[in-house]
Design a protein around this motif. Structure first.
Motif, mmCIF file in Angstrom:
data_model
loop_
_atom_site.group_PDB
_atom_site.id
_atom_site.type_symbol
_atom_site.label_atom_id
_atom_site.label_comp_id
_atom_site.label_asym_id
_atom_site.label_seq_id
_atom_site.Cartn_x
_atom_site.Cartn_y
_atom_site.Cartn_z
ATOM 1 N N GLY A 57 118.300 -9.644 44.525
ATOM 2 C CA GLY A 57 116.991 -10.257 44.666
ATOM 3 C C GLY A 57 117.047 -11.732 44.999
ATOM 4 N N ARG A 58 118.177 -12.195 45.537
ATOM 5 C CA ARG A 58 118.332 -13.618 45.847
ATOM 6 C C ARG A 58 117.841 -13.974 47.241
ATOM 7 N NH1 ARG A 58 123.588 -14.677 46.176
ATOM 8 N NH2 ARG A 58 124.506 -12.698 45.500
ATOM 9 N N LEU A 59 117.366 -12.994 47.990
ATOM 10 C CA LEU A 59 116.875 -13.239 49.335
ATOM 11 C C LEU A 59 115.391 -12.916 49.435
ATOM 12 C CD1 LEU A 59 119.773 -11.625 51.416
ATOM 13 C CD2 LEU A 59 119.477 -14.025 50.797
ATOM 14 N N HIS A 60 114.749 -13.553 50.395
ATOM 15 C CA HIS A 60 113.358 -13.241 50.690
ATOM 16 C C HIS A 60 113.270 -11.789 51.174
ATOM 17 C CE1 HIS A 60 109.421 -13.477 52.651
ATOM 18 N NE2 HIS A 60 109.226 -14.622 52.027
ATOM 19 N N ARG A 61 112.147 -11.171 50.949
ATOM 20 C CA ARG A 61 112.000 -9.787 51.371
ATOM 21 C C ARG A 61 112.144 -9.631 52.878
ATOM 22 N NH1 ARG A 61 106.729 -6.398 49.630
ATOM 23 N NH2 ARG A 61 105.931 -7.210 51.608
ATOM 24 N N ASP A 62 111.921 -10.705 53.599
ATOM 25 C CA ASP A 62 112.118 -10.655 55.044
ATOM 26 C C ASP A 62 113.557 -10.294 55.411
ATOM 27 O OD1 ASP A 62 109.490 -11.307 55.397
ATOM 28 O OD2 ASP A 62 109.844 -13.386 56.009
ATOM 29 N N ALA A 63 114.503 -10.620 54.528
ATOM 30 C CA ALA A 63 115.898 -10.268 54.789
ATOM 31 C C ALA A 63 116.061 -8.750 54.802
ATOM 32 C CB ALA A 63 116.806 -10.889 53.734
ATOM 33 N N TYR A 64 115.372 -8.084 53.910
ATOM 34 C CA TYR A 64 115.402 -6.623 53.880
ATOM 35 C C TYR A 64 114.754 -6.055 55.138
ATOM 36 C CZ TYR A 64 114.020 -1.880 52.546
ATOM 37 O OH TYR A 64 113.800 -0.529 52.523
ATOM 38 N N THR A 65 113.626 -6.647 55.551
ATOM 39 C CA THR A 65 112.963 -6.218 56.778
ATOM 40 C C THR A 65 113.897 -6.377 57.973
ATOM 41 O OG1 THR A 65 110.835 -6.916 55.845
ATOM 42 C CG2 THR A 65 110.913 -6.527 58.215
ATOM 43 N N ALA A 66 114.630 -7.482 58.004
ATOM 44 C CA ALA A 66 115.579 -7.711 59.096
ATOM 45 C C ALA A 66 116.680 -6.660 59.093
ATOM 46 C CB ALA A 66 116.183 -9.110 58.970
ATOM 47 N N LEU A 67 117.147 -6.275 57.924
ATOM 48 C CA LEU A 67 118.168 -5.229 57.833
ATOM 49 C C LEU A 67 117.641 -3.915 58.400
ATOM 50 C CD1 LEU A 67 120.797 -3.932 56.846
ATOM 51 C CD2 LEU A 67 119.737 -3.710 54.576
#
Length: 228
Positions: free
Chosen positions: A40-50
């Protein structure tokens, strides 16, 4: 000591595949980007990018699956129960809105991954199956742990993690057992089996490359508060 002329039974191909890829699998799972995302150390946008990068290479893999669907040997592995592109599209629209395709460009590692899939998966049965195995059995196994973790740390429900939800696979363990039985029954010679093992390791390396590029692009070391 009593010596025996009886040959020990050969290790099943499914076991050989798991053992031969263990090291690359573990390296990929421990990529810094993955650790930061699941913590959870990244913005949710990082998950969207993945998910966006994943969509780009899953699209090629599933095109190859359609090409092999009617094959007597590899066709039985191709199942509508596994396809992920529709789920990825639904997740990306929910997370990023209806215009999610705009600006969805492959990172260098994603381009290498997709190019490799195009180069080998339409002509080589063992190469196709190597990539099919590393993606879908991983999604059915460790992917379920990832799904629960992502729901927890990024305040997601079913929306946003449909990629990890296999609605049509009622009993994942039975499905995976059947998949391994199909692997063990493949009528391939030693050369084809070795190609399967080598390409599966390459698949893990390519996947890890995508994680590494995402980490660089999204500054994995960022420690600000996450956003839902």
């Amino acid at each position: 000591m009593v010596l025996s002329d009886e040959r020990q039974p050969a290790e099943p191909l499914s076991a050989r595949l798991k053992n031969a890829t263990r090291e690359e699998h573990e390296r990929t799972e421990s990529a810094p980007f993955v650790a930061a995302l699941l913590d959870g150390r990244l913005h949710r946008d990082a998950y969207t990018a993945l998910l966006g990068q994943s969509y780009l290479f899953y699209r090629v893999l599933e095109e190859a699956g359609e090409a092999w669907r009617g094959d007597a040997v590899v066709g039985p592995f191709v199942s509508d129960d596994l396809v992920r592109c529709g789920a990825l599209e639904a997740d990306l629209e929910w997370l990023a809105g209806p215009g999610w395709r705009e600006g969805l460009d492959p990172l260098p590692a994603t381009r290498r991954y997709a190019d490799r899939l195009r180069a080998v998966c339409f002509d080589s049965a063992s190469a196709f199956l190597a990539h099919h195995y590393t993606r879908y059995l991983g999604d059915l196994s460790g992917g379920q742990i990832i799904r629960r973790r992502l729901r927890s740390v990024y305040d997601l429900t079913t929306d946003g993690v449909r990629f990890y939800v296999f609605d049509r696979v009622a009993k994942p363990k039975l499905f995976k057992d059947r998949y391994r039985e199909l692997l063990d029954g493949l009528p391939w010679d030693a050369h084809e089996q070795e190609n399967l093992l080598a390409e599966a390791n390459e698949a893990f390396r390519l996947n890890r490359g995508v994680f590494d590029d995402l980490g660089k692009a999204l500054e994995v070391g960022w420690t600000g508060s996450r956003s839902a």
